[in-house]
Design an enzyme around this catalytic site. Structure first.
Site, mmCIF file in Angstrom:
data_model
loop_
_atom_site.group_PDB
_atom_site.id
_atom_site.type_symbol
_atom_site.label_atom_id
_atom_site.label_comp_id
_atom_site.label_asym_id
_atom_site.label_seq_id
_atom_site.Cartn_x
_atom_site.Cartn_y
_atom_site.Cartn_z
ATOM 1 N N SER A 61 -10.128 12.284 1.659
ATOM 2 C CA SER A 61 -10.851 11.068 1.299
ATOM 3 C C SER A 61 -10.390 9.844 2.089
ATOM 4 O O SER A 61 -9.222 9.714 2.423
ATOM 5 C CB SER A 61 -10.647 10.807 -0.195
ATOM 6 O OG SER A 61 -11.084 9.523 -0.512
ATOM 7 N N CYS A 62 -11.338 8.960 2.393
ATOM 8 C CA CYS A 62 -10.997 7.691 3.063
ATOM 9 C C CYS A 62 -10.884 6.554 2.048
ATOM 10 O O CYS A 62 -10.602 5.426 2.408
ATOM 11 C CB CYS A 62 -12.056 7.311 4.085
ATOM 12 S SG CYS A 62 -12.012 8.317 5.552
ATOM 13 N N ILE A 63 -11.211 6.830 0.792
ATOM 14 C CA ILE A 63 -11.163 5.735 -0.194
ATOM 15 C C ILE A 63 -10.347 6.124 -1.428
ATOM 16 O O ILE A 63 -10.057 7.237 -1.663
ATOM 17 C CB ILE A 63 -12.574 5.285 -0.661
ATOM 18 C CG1 ILE A 63 -13.439 6.505 -0.957
ATOM 19 C CG2 ILE A 63 -13.190 4.375 0.357
ATOM 20 C CD1 ILE A 63 -14.641 6.225 -1.786
#
Lengths: 102, 161
Positions: free
Chosen positions: A100-102
Site C-alpha cells: 500500500s502507498c497510503i
C-alpha cells in the site's frame, strides 16, 4: 534465505520478512522486534493480532484501515512502531510487507 | 536491516502552491508515504495551495479540465459549465475505490502520522485569511525563511508542487 531466529531456522526474504507464516511464533516476533528496536507490550500484541487476522482474511493493509480498525489510532500506531509502523509491525507479525502507498 | 551509512532520504519538505485535486493528492500521498517509511515530512502551503487547509474550501477542490491535455477533452468542451465538477466527481469515485481518503480525512491522517503543516505568511496576508480560516491542525504560519530554517540535516530534500 534462511535466518536463525529464536534458535530455529526461519525462511525470510532479503528484507527480513518471513516467507512462511507457519514458522511464526511469539519468540520469533520478540526476536525480530528486538532487532527493530521495539519492545513488545500488550498494546503491540493487540496490533500484531489484528494484522495477522487481516492477513488470514486476505484483507490488504493500509495506514487508513489500521486507524479505522478501532484497535489502535494512527498516532499510537506511529508511537508503538516508530519509523515506519506498517513495515515494522508486519515484519514482527510475520506477514508480508504491505504494498500500500497510503 | 538499515543501511545507515548510505545516503538515505531522512526528511521531505513539500511546498504545495496549487489547489487542484491532483496536485494536493500528490503532495499528501508523498508526505504520508514518507512517514510510512520512517522519513520526516512537512508541507508548506502557499498561494493557491492554501485552499487545501482552508476550512471552507478544502472539501470543494477540483481537478482542472481546461489547460490539462491529459484529460483528453477538447478545450472548448472542457470549459463548459459543470465539466470540472463532473470530472472531479468521476475522479473521486475512482479514488474511493482505491481506499483513498478525502482531503479532510487525509489531513487528519497526516497530522496523526506526524506530518507538520505550515501556512505561508505572505499568501495568508495576500488572501486576507486569518488563522481561524485554516484547519486547527495547522502547526503555524511561517515565512519561507522560517521554512528553510527547518530544512536542516543531511538527507533533507525540498520539493515544489
Amino acid at each position: 534465505m534462511l535466518k536463525q531466529i529464536a534458535n530455529i531456522e526461519i525462511n525470510v526474504n532479503d528484507e527480513g520478512y518471513l516467507t512462511d507464516f507457519s514458522q511464526w511464533n511469539k519468540d520469533v516476533a520478540m526476536e525480530i522486534a528486538k532487532e527493530e528496536g521495539v519492545e513488545l507490550t500488550d498494546e503491540h500484541w493487540k496490533v500484531i493480532d489484528y494484522i495477522q487476522e487481516q492477513y488470514r482474511n486476505e484483507v490488504p493493509l493500509s495506514i487508513r484501515k489500521v486507524g479505522k480498525s478501532g484497535v489502535v489510532s494512527i498516532k499510537d500506531f506511529y508511537r508503538l512502531f516508530p519509523d515506519g509502523p506498517l513495515k515494522k509491525a508486519t515484519k514482527i507479525a510475520g506477514v508480508p510487507k504491505p504494498v500500500s502507498c497510503i | 536491516m538499515n543501511n545507515n551509512n548510505e545516503a538515505r532520504v531522512k526528511k521531505m519538505m513539500f511546498i504545495l502552491s496549487k489547489a487542484t485535486l491532483d496536485n494536493v493528492y500528490a503532495a499528501f500521498i508523498m508526505a504520508n508515504g514518507a512517514r510510512m517509511e520512517g522519513i520526516e515530512a512537512e508541507i508548506f502551503f502557499t498561494f493557491f495551495g492554501l485552499e487545501a487547509i482552508n476550512k471552507s474550501k478544502l472539501e470543494h477542490l477540483h481537478i482542472a479540465t481546461v489547460g490539462n491535455p491529459a484529460m483528453h477533452i477538447p478545450t472548448m468542451v472542457a470549459g463548459l459549465p459543470g465539466m470540472e465538477a463532473l470530472a472531479t466527481k468521476m475522479m473521486k469515485k475512482e479514488m474511493e475505490k482505491l481506499d483513498l481518503p478525502d482531503v479532510g480525512e487525509f489531513l487528519e491522517i497526516l497530522t496523526a502520522s506526524g506530518v507538520k503543516l505550515w501556512a505561508c505568511k505572505l499568501a495568508v496576508d495576500m488572501f486576507h485569511l486569518k488563522k481561524e480560516d485554516l484547519i486547527d491542525d495547522v502547526d503555524g504560519i511561517l515565512t519561507i525563511g522560517d521554512f528553510y530554517s527547518r530544512a536542516t540535516g543531511e538527507g533533507t530534500h525540498l520539493l515544489f508542487i
